[in-house]
Design a protein around this motif. Structure first.
Motif, PDB file in Angstrom:
ATOM      1  N   GLN A  50       7.066 -17.979  12.805  1.00 45.66           N
ATOM      2  CA  GLN A  50       6.210 -18.048  13.791  1.00 45.66           C
ATOM      3  C   GLN A  50       4.505 -16.884  13.111  1.00 45.66           C
ATOM      4  OE1 GLN A  50       6.851 -16.103  17.167  1.00 45.66           O
ATOM      5  NE2 GLN A  50       5.260 -16.457  18.158  1.00 45.66           N
ATOM      6  N   LEU A  51       3.511 -17.486  12.934  1.00 44.91           N
ATOM      7  CA  LEU A  51       2.683 -16.873  12.233  1.00 44.91           C
ATOM      8  C   LEU A  51       1.405 -16.566  12.998  1.00 44.91           C
ATOM      9  CD1 LEU A  51       1.683 -20.435  10.471  1.00 44.91           C
ATOM     10  CD2 LEU A  51       3.095 -18.167   9.459  1.00 44.91           C
ATOM     11  N   SER A  52       1.102 -15.325  12.556  1.00 43.12           N
ATOM     12  CA  SER A  52      -0.523 -14.547  13.357  1.00 43.12           C
ATOM     13  C   SER A  52      -1.120 -14.178  12.435  1.00 43.12           C
ATOM     14  CB  SER A  52       0.421 -13.510  13.600  1.00 43.12           C
ATOM     15  OG  SER A  52       0.748 -12.857  12.743  1.00 43.12           O
ATOM     16  N   ILE A  53      -1.927 -14.102  12.971  1.00 41.07           N
ATOM     17  CA  ILE A  53      -3.750 -13.690  11.589  1.00 41.07           C
ATOM     18  C   ILE A  53      -3.727 -11.649  11.901  1.00 41.07           C
ATOM     19  CG2 ILE A  53      -5.872 -13.684  11.291  1.00 41.07           C
ATOM     20  CD1 ILE A  53      -5.117 -16.308  11.075  1.00 41.07           C
ATOM     21  N   VAL A  54      -3.744 -11.303  10.686  1.00 44.13           N
ATOM     22  CA  VAL A  54      -4.075  -9.835  11.347  1.00 44.13           C
ATOM     23  C   VAL A  54      -5.551  -9.812  10.662  1.00 44.13           C
ATOM     24  CG1 VAL A  54      -3.079  -7.724   9.981  1.00 44.13           C
ATOM     25  CG2 VAL A  54      -1.376  -9.671  10.769  1.00 44.13           C
ATOM     26  N   GLY A  55      -6.099  -9.095  10.507  1.00 45.84           N
ATOM     27  CA  GLY A  55      -7.340  -8.389  10.291  1.00 45.84           C
ATOM     28  C   GLY A  55      -6.900  -7.445   9.078  1.00 45.84           C
ATOM     29  N   PHE A  56      -8.188  -7.316   8.429  1.00 48.05           N
ATOM     30  CA  PHE A  56      -8.427  -5.953   7.283  1.00 48.05           C
ATOM     31  C   PHE A  56      -8.183  -4.614   7.548  1.00 48.05           C
ATOM     32  CE2 PHE A  56     -10.590  -3.313   3.881  1.00 48.05           C
ATOM     33  CZ  PHE A  56      -9.375  -3.262   2.645  1.00 48.05           C
ATOM     34  N   SER A  57      -6.997  -4.402   5.998  1.00 49.31           N
ATOM     35  CA  SER A  57      -7.404  -3.005   6.809  1.00 49.31           C
ATOM     36  C   SER A  57      -7.420  -1.982   5.293  1.00 49.31           C
ATOM     37  CB  SER A  57      -5.964  -2.717   7.454  1.00 49.31           C
ATOM     38  OG  SER A  57      -4.464  -2.366   6.985  1.00 49.31           O
ATOM     39  N   ASP A  58      -7.289  -0.759   4.610  1.00 50.50           N
ATOM     40  CA  ASP A  58      -6.987  -0.587   3.523  1.00 50.50           C
ATOM     41  C   ASP A  58      -5.630  -0.747   3.318  1.00 50.50           C
ATOM     42  OD1 ASP A  58      -9.883  -0.368   2.651  1.00 50.50           O
ATOM     43  OD2 ASP A  58      -9.837   2.428   3.867  1.00 50.50           O
ATOM     44  N   LEU A  92      -3.634  -3.157   3.803  1.00 45.15           N
ATOM     45  CA  LEU A  92      -3.355  -4.455   2.621  1.00 45.15           C
ATOM     46  C   LEU A  92      -4.331  -4.923   1.662  1.00 45.15           C
ATOM     47  CD1 LEU A  92      -3.531  -6.468   6.948  1.00 45.15           C
ATOM     48  CD2 LEU A  92      -1.353  -5.734   4.831  1.00 45.15           C
ATOM     49  N   ALA A  93      -4.970  -3.788   1.346  1.00 48.98           N
ATOM     50  CA  ALA A  93      -5.805  -4.153   0.160  1.00 48.98           C
ATOM     51  C   ALA A  93      -5.371  -4.863  -1.157  1.00 48.98           C
ATOM     52  CB  ALA A  93      -6.009  -3.049   0.031  1.00 48.98           C
ATOM     53  N   GLY A  94      -3.963  -3.945  -1.892  1.00 54.00           N
ATOM     54  CA  GLY A  94      -2.663  -4.625  -2.439  1.00 54.00           C
ATOM     55  C   GLY A  94      -2.739  -6.069  -1.539  1.00 54.00           C
ATOM     56  N   ASP A  95      -1.843  -6.605  -0.532  1.00 53.35           N
ATOM     57  CA  ASP A  95      -2.126  -7.418  -0.579  1.00 53.35           C
ATOM     58  C   ASP A  95      -2.698  -8.788  -0.778  1.00 53.35           C
ATOM     59  OD1 ASP A  95       0.807  -7.525   0.653  1.00 53.35           O
ATOM     60  OD2 ASP A  95      -0.527  -6.201   2.139  1.00 53.35           O
ATOM     61  N   PHE A  96      -4.136  -8.667  -0.612  1.00 55.26           N
ATOM     62  CA  PHE A  96      -5.161  -9.646  -1.196  1.00 55.26           C
ATOM     63  C   PHE A  96      -5.001  -9.380  -2.647  1.00 55.26           C
ATOM     64  CE2 PHE A  96      -9.797  -9.702  -1.823  1.00 55.26           C
ATOM     65  CZ  PHE A  96     -10.635 -11.039  -0.937  1.00 55.26           C
ATOM     66  N   HIS A  97      -5.395  -8.778  -3.127  1.00 55.03           N
ATOM     67  CA  HIS A  97      -4.642  -8.627  -4.285  1.00 55.03           C
ATOM     68  C   HIS A  97      -4.051  -9.925  -5.097  1.00 55.03           C
ATOM     69  CE1 HIS A  97      -5.467  -7.405  -9.682  1.00 55.03           C
ATOM     70  NE2 HIS A  97      -5.690  -7.163  -8.899  1.00 55.03           N
ATOM     71  N   ARG A  98      -2.986  -8.900  -4.909  1.00 55.08           N
ATOM     72  CA  ARG A  98      -1.781  -9.970  -5.411  1.00 55.08           C
ATOM     73  C   ARG A  98      -1.463 -11.159  -4.940  1.00 55.08           C
ATOM     74  NH1 ARG A  98       2.451 -11.511  -2.404  1.00 55.08           N
ATOM     75  NH2 ARG A  98       2.066 -10.188   0.385  1.00 55.08           N
ATOM     76  N   ILE A  99      -1.975 -11.403  -3.377  1.00 58.03           N
ATOM     77  CA  ILE A  99      -2.154 -12.797  -3.564  1.00 58.03           C
ATOM     78  C   ILE A  99      -3.240 -14.020  -4.053  1.00 58.03           C
ATOM     79  CG2 ILE A  99      -2.408 -14.861  -1.452  1.00 58.03           C
ATOM     80  CD1 ILE A  99      -1.617 -12.205   0.244  1.00 58.03           C
ATOM     81  N   VAL A 106     -13.731  -7.876  -7.224  1.00 58.31           N
ATOM     82  CA  VAL A 106     -13.716  -8.654  -5.205  1.00 58.31           C
ATOM     83  C   VAL A 106     -11.842  -8.372  -5.619  1.00 58.31           C
ATOM     84  CG1 VAL A 106     -13.333 -10.011  -3.769  1.00 58.31           C
ATOM     85  CG2 VAL A 106     -15.761 -10.083  -4.770  1.00 58.31           C
ATOM     86  N   LEU A 107     -11.014  -8.466  -6.220  1.00 60.59           N
ATOM     87  CA  LEU A 107      -9.839  -7.822  -5.820  1.00 60.59           C
ATOM     88  C   LEU A 107      -9.407  -6.508  -6.072  1.00 60.59           C
ATOM     89  CD1 LEU A 107      -7.995 -11.122  -7.444  1.00 60.59           C
ATOM     90  CD2 LEU A 107      -8.849 -11.176  -5.071  1.00 60.59           C
ATOM     91  N   ASP A 108     -10.500  -5.867  -6.376  1.00 64.19           N
ATOM     92  CA  ASP A 108     -10.196  -4.563  -7.053  1.00 64.19           C
ATOM     93  C   ASP A 108     -10.827  -3.833  -6.006  1.00 64.19           C
ATOM     94  OD1 ASP A 108      -8.714  -5.091  -9.265  1.00 64.19           O
ATOM     95  OD2 ASP A 108      -9.888  -4.445 -10.509  1.00 64.19           O
ATOM     96  N   HIS A 109     -11.815  -4.605  -5.606  1.00 69.36           N
ATOM     97  CA  HIS A 109     -13.103  -3.231  -4.758  1.00 69.36           C
ATOM     98  C   HIS A 109     -12.957  -4.415  -2.912  1.00 69.36           C
ATOM     99  CE1 HIS A 109     -13.027  -0.871  -7.920  1.00 69.36           C
ATOM    100  NE2 HIS A 109     -14.004  -1.396  -8.429  1.00 69.36           N
ATOM    101  N   PRO A 110     -11.965  -4.756  -1.913  1.00 73.53           N
ATOM    102  CA  PRO A 110     -12.079  -5.741  -1.383  1.00 73.53           C
ATOM    103  C   PRO A 110     -13.058  -5.206  -0.069  1.00 73.53           C
ATOM    104  CG  PRO A 110     -10.209  -5.340  -1.258  1.00 73.53           C
ATOM    105  CD  PRO A 110     -10.610  -4.556  -2.674  1.00 73.53           C
ATOM    106  N   ARG A 111     -12.663  -3.660  -0.514  1.00 80.25           N
ATOM    107  CA  ARG A 111     -13.811  -3.501   0.940  1.00 80.25           C
ATOM    108  C   ARG A 111     -15.272  -3.318   1.055  1.00 80.25           C
ATOM    109  NH1 ARG A 111     -13.853  -0.387   5.770  1.00 80.25           N
ATOM    110  NH2 ARG A 111     -11.751  -0.589   6.250  1.00 80.25           N
ATOM    111  N   GLU A 112     -15.473  -2.307  -0.205  1.00 79.78           N
ATOM    112  CA  GLU A 112     -17.072  -1.948  -0.352  1.00 79.78           C
ATOM    113  C   GLU A 112     -17.402  -3.852  -0.806  1.00 79.78           C
ATOM    114  OE1 GLU A 112     -14.018  -1.647  -2.345  1.00 79.78           O
ATOM    115  OE2 GLU A 112     -14.400   0.778  -2.121  1.00 79.78           O
TER     116      GLU A 112
END
Length: 165
Positions: free
Chosen positions: A4-12, A14-21, A39-45
Motif C-alpha cells: 500500500q503506497l501513500s504520499i506524504v508531504g514534507f516535514s522537517d 523527513l529531511a533526513g529521508d530526503f537526503h538519504r534517498i 539542496v540535500l543539506d537545506h531542503p526547507r531553505e
C-alpha cells in the motif's frame, strides 16, 4: 503485491529521508555535485520556503521509500528534481505513483511550466518521464542544463501522452 503506497508531504523530520534517498542514487550513478549537496543539506531553505514542495512515497511495510521535489525556478515555473526510490523498493510502481502525485502537486501550487534535468544513464527514469508526458526539449537544455555536469537530458512537461490501443 499487497503493498500500500501513500504520499506524504514534507516535514522537517523527513529531511533526513530526503537526503538519504537522493544522496544514495546520485552517488551510485554519478557524483554529488555542490548544487546537490546544497539542496540535500537545506531542503526547507532551498525548496520549500521559496515556494516549492517535496513529496515522499511511503510503503506500508517499508516506510519512506522515495522522494521528489518541485523547486521553484521562476514565476509559475518549477523544476521536478531529486526524484529517487530506494533500491529495495524499485519495481513496485512507487516511482510512477510518486511522479504522478508530484505533477499534480505542481499544478496545485500554480505551475505553468514544469521541466526536469536528467542523464541518459538513468534510462528507466527517462522512459518513465516520457510515458508520463515529458518531452525532450533543447530550449530547456540551453536554459538550465548547465546547472549539473551530468545533465545530458532536459525535458518539458506537455501533459498526458495519448495511449494507442
Amino acid at each position: 503485491m499487497g503493498n500500500q503506497l501513500s504520499i506524504v508531504g514534507f516535514s522537517d523530520d523527513l529531511a533526513g529521508d530526503f537526503h538519504r534517498i537522493n544522496a544514495q542514487w546520485i552517488a551510485d550513478m554519478y557524483r554529488l555535485e555542490p548544487t546537490d549537496r546544497d539542496v540535500l543539506d537545506h531542503p526547507r531553505e532551498r525548496i520549500v520556503e521559496p515556494g516549492g514542495d517535496i513529496l515522499f512515497v511511503r510503503d506500508a511495510e517499508l516506510g519512506i521509500i522515495g522522494a521528489c521535489a518541485l523547486q521553484k525556478t521562476g514565476e509559475r515555473q518549477f523544476e521536478l528534481t531529486k526524484m529517487g526510490v530506494v533500491p529495495e523498493a524499485r519495481g513496485r510502481g512507487a516511482g510512477a505513483f510518486l511522479l504522478a502525485a508530484t505533477i499534480a502537486r505542481a499544478f496545485e501550487i500554480g505551475c505553468d511550466r514544469l521541466y526536469l534535468l536528467s542523464n541518459s544513464k538513468g534510462a528507466a527514469g527517462v522512459r518513465l518521464y516520457e510515458k508520463t508526458g515529458f518531452v525532450h526539449d533543447a530550449g530547456i537544455m540551453e536554459e538550465f542544463g548547465k546547472r549539473y555536469e551530468r545533465c545530458n537530458v532536459a525535458m518539458l512537461y506537455v501533459g498526458p501522452v495519448a495511449r494507442s490501443a
